[in-house]
Design a protein around this motif. Structure first.
Motif, mmCIF file in Angstrom:
data_model
loop_
_atom_site.group_PDB
_atom_site.id
_atom_site.type_symbol
_atom_site.label_atom_id
_atom_site.label_comp_id
_atom_site.label_asym_id
_atom_site.label_seq_id
_atom_site.Cartn_x
_atom_site.Cartn_y
_atom_site.Cartn_z
ATOM 1 N N ALA A 86 -38.553 18.989 45.307
ATOM 2 C CA ALA A 86 -37.825 20.601 44.695
ATOM 3 C C ALA A 86 -39.562 21.405 44.830
ATOM 4 O O ALA A 86 -40.263 20.701 44.312
ATOM 5 N N GLU A 87 -39.319 22.575 45.316
ATOM 6 C CA GLU A 87 -40.331 23.525 44.933
ATOM 7 C C GLU A 87 -41.432 23.689 44.299
ATOM 8 O O GLU A 87 -42.215 23.949 43.783
ATOM 9 N N ASP A 88 -40.335 23.581 43.241
ATOM 10 C CA ASP A 88 -41.097 24.286 41.998
ATOM 11 C C ASP A 88 -41.628 22.939 41.274
ATOM 12 O O ASP A 88 -42.493 23.361 40.184
ATOM 13 N N ALA A 89 -41.166 21.944 41.364
ATOM 14 C CA ALA A 89 -41.902 20.350 40.936
ATOM 15 C C ALA A 89 -43.454 20.830 41.773
ATOM 16 O O ALA A 89 -44.236 19.963 40.888
ATOM 17 N N VAL A 90 -43.131 20.435 42.953
ATOM 18 C CA VAL A 90 -44.062 20.598 43.220
ATOM 19 C C VAL A 90 -45.370 21.835 42.960
ATOM 20 O O VAL A 90 -46.533 21.413 42.580
ATOM 21 N N ARG A 91 -45.327 22.893 42.991
ATOM 22 C CA ARG A 91 -45.355 24.033 41.993
ATOM 23 C C ARG A 91 -46.287 23.883 40.666
ATOM 24 O O ARG A 91 -47.094 23.892 40.852
ATOM 25 N N ALA A 92 -45.611 23.346 39.979
ATOM 26 C CA ALA A 92 -46.524 22.754 38.740
ATOM 27 C C ALA A 92 -47.000 21.258 38.680
ATOM 28 O O ALA A 92 -47.741 21.366 38.145
ATOM 29 N N ALA A 93 -46.665 20.682 39.675
ATOM 30 C CA ALA A 93 -47.985 19.642 39.809
ATOM 31 C C ALA A 93 -48.797 20.806 40.221
ATOM 32 O O ALA A 93 -50.149 20.146 40.016
ATOM 33 N N VAL A 94 -49.073 21.185 41.512
ATOM 34 C CA VAL A 94 -50.337 21.882 41.392
ATOM 35 C C VAL A 94 -50.775 23.290 40.658
ATOM 36 O O VAL A 94 -52.277 22.860 40.081
ATOM 37 N N ASP A 95 -50.131 23.858 39.997
ATOM 38 C CA ASP A 95 -49.942 24.143 38.685
ATOM 39 C C ASP A 95 -52.014 23.177 37.297
ATOM 40 O O ASP A 95 -52.429 24.128 37.586
ATOM 41 N N GLU A 96 -50.862 22.330 37.462
ATOM 42 C CA GLU A 96 -51.404 21.625 36.683
ATOM 43 C C GLU A 96 -52.944 20.781 37.151
ATOM 44 O O GLU A 96 -53.595 20.575 35.835
ATOM 45 N N ALA A 97 -52.739 20.693 38.433
ATOM 46 C CA ALA A 97 -54.069 20.649 39.053
ATOM 47 C C ALA A 97 -55.332 21.877 38.843
ATOM 48 O O ALA A 97 -56.377 21.353 39.565
ATOM 49 N N GLY A 98 -54.205 23.089 39.030
ATOM 50 C CA GLY A 98 -55.443 24.168 38.757
ATOM 51 C C GLY A 98 -55.583 25.222 40.006
ATOM 52 O O GLY A 98 -56.426 25.848 39.891
ATOM 53 N N TYR A 99 -54.693 25.315 40.720
ATOM 54 C CA TYR A 99 -54.756 25.308 41.931
ATOM 55 C C TYR A 99 -52.860 26.214 42.533
ATOM 56 O O TYR A 99 -52.234 25.847 41.182
ATOM 57 N N GLU A 100 -53.309 27.317 42.982
ATOM 58 C CA GLU A 100 -51.773 27.695 43.477
ATOM 59 C C GLU A 100 -51.576 27.550 44.852
ATOM 60 O O GLU A 100 -51.837 27.866 45.586
ATOM 61 N N LEU A 101 -50.099 27.028 44.098
ATOM 62 C CA LEU A 101 -49.163 26.926 45.760
ATOM 63 C C LEU A 101 -48.056 27.899 46.434
ATOM 64 O O LEU A 101 -48.032 28.870 45.213
ATOM 65 N N VAL A 102 -48.992 28.622 47.198
ATOM 66 C CA VAL A 102 -48.715 30.126 47.697
ATOM 67 C C VAL A 102 -47.343 29.357 48.402
ATOM 68 O O VAL A 102 -45.928 30.317 48.546
ATOM 69 N N GLY A 103 -46.853 27.913 48.921
ATOM 70 C CA GLY A 103 -45.778 27.757 49.447
ATOM 71 C C GLY A 103 -45.950 26.952 50.990
ATOM 72 O O GLY A 103 -46.303 26.803 50.609
ATOM 73 N N ARG A 104 -44.731 27.160 51.284
ATOM 74 C CA ARG A 104 -44.446 25.656 52.270
ATOM 75 C C ARG A 104 -45.293 26.551 53.460
ATOM 76 O O ARG A 104 -45.126 27.762 53.756
ATOM 77 N N ALA A 105 -46.117 25.455 54.361
ATOM 78 C CA ALA A 105 -46.803 26.297 55.061
ATOM 79 C C ALA A 105 -45.847 26.712 56.633
ATOM 80 O O ALA A 105 -44.856 25.704 57.255
#
Length: 106
Positions: A86-105
């Motif tokens: 789920a993209e929202d789960a990946v987004r939350a993980a990237v946010d937790e690391a301190g970065y921004e998920l732009v989306g799928r390449a």
């Protein structure tokens, strides 16, 4: 599913120094070999090996993830998983690391 696009311009600054330098090399986390789905994401703000490691660590903790390879130079994070994530789960993980998920390449 794998998606590839041309590299994008990276932002300056990082968790390591004002110039964005720390050390190089891709962070690669391999959990277990398996048949999997591969998805490439674009992450904004990674500038060094420490950044790659932080993003890889958070995404690798998601259920079903079998490997993660983050490359700061391209802003790409390649994730293999047992099933699509789920993209929202990946987004939350990237946010937790301190970065921004732009989306799928693309």
């Amino acid at each position: 599913m794998t998606a590839e696009t041309e590299p994008t311009t990276q932002s300056t600054g990082s968790c390591c120094s004002p110039s964005g330098s720390c050390h190089g090399g891709a962070a690669d986390v391999q959990i277990e070999p398996t048949d999997s789905v591969t998805t490439v994401y674009e992450v904004k703000g990674m500038t060094c090996g420490h950044c790659e490691g932080a993003v890889s660590e958070e995404i690798s903790a998601l259920g079903g993830v079998t490997s993660v390879e983050a490359v700061a130079a391209t802003g790409r994070v390649t994730v293999s998983s047992k099933a699509p994530l789920a993209e929202d789960a990946v987004r939350a993980a990237v946010d937790e690391a301190g970065y921004e998920l732009v989306g799928r390449a693309a």
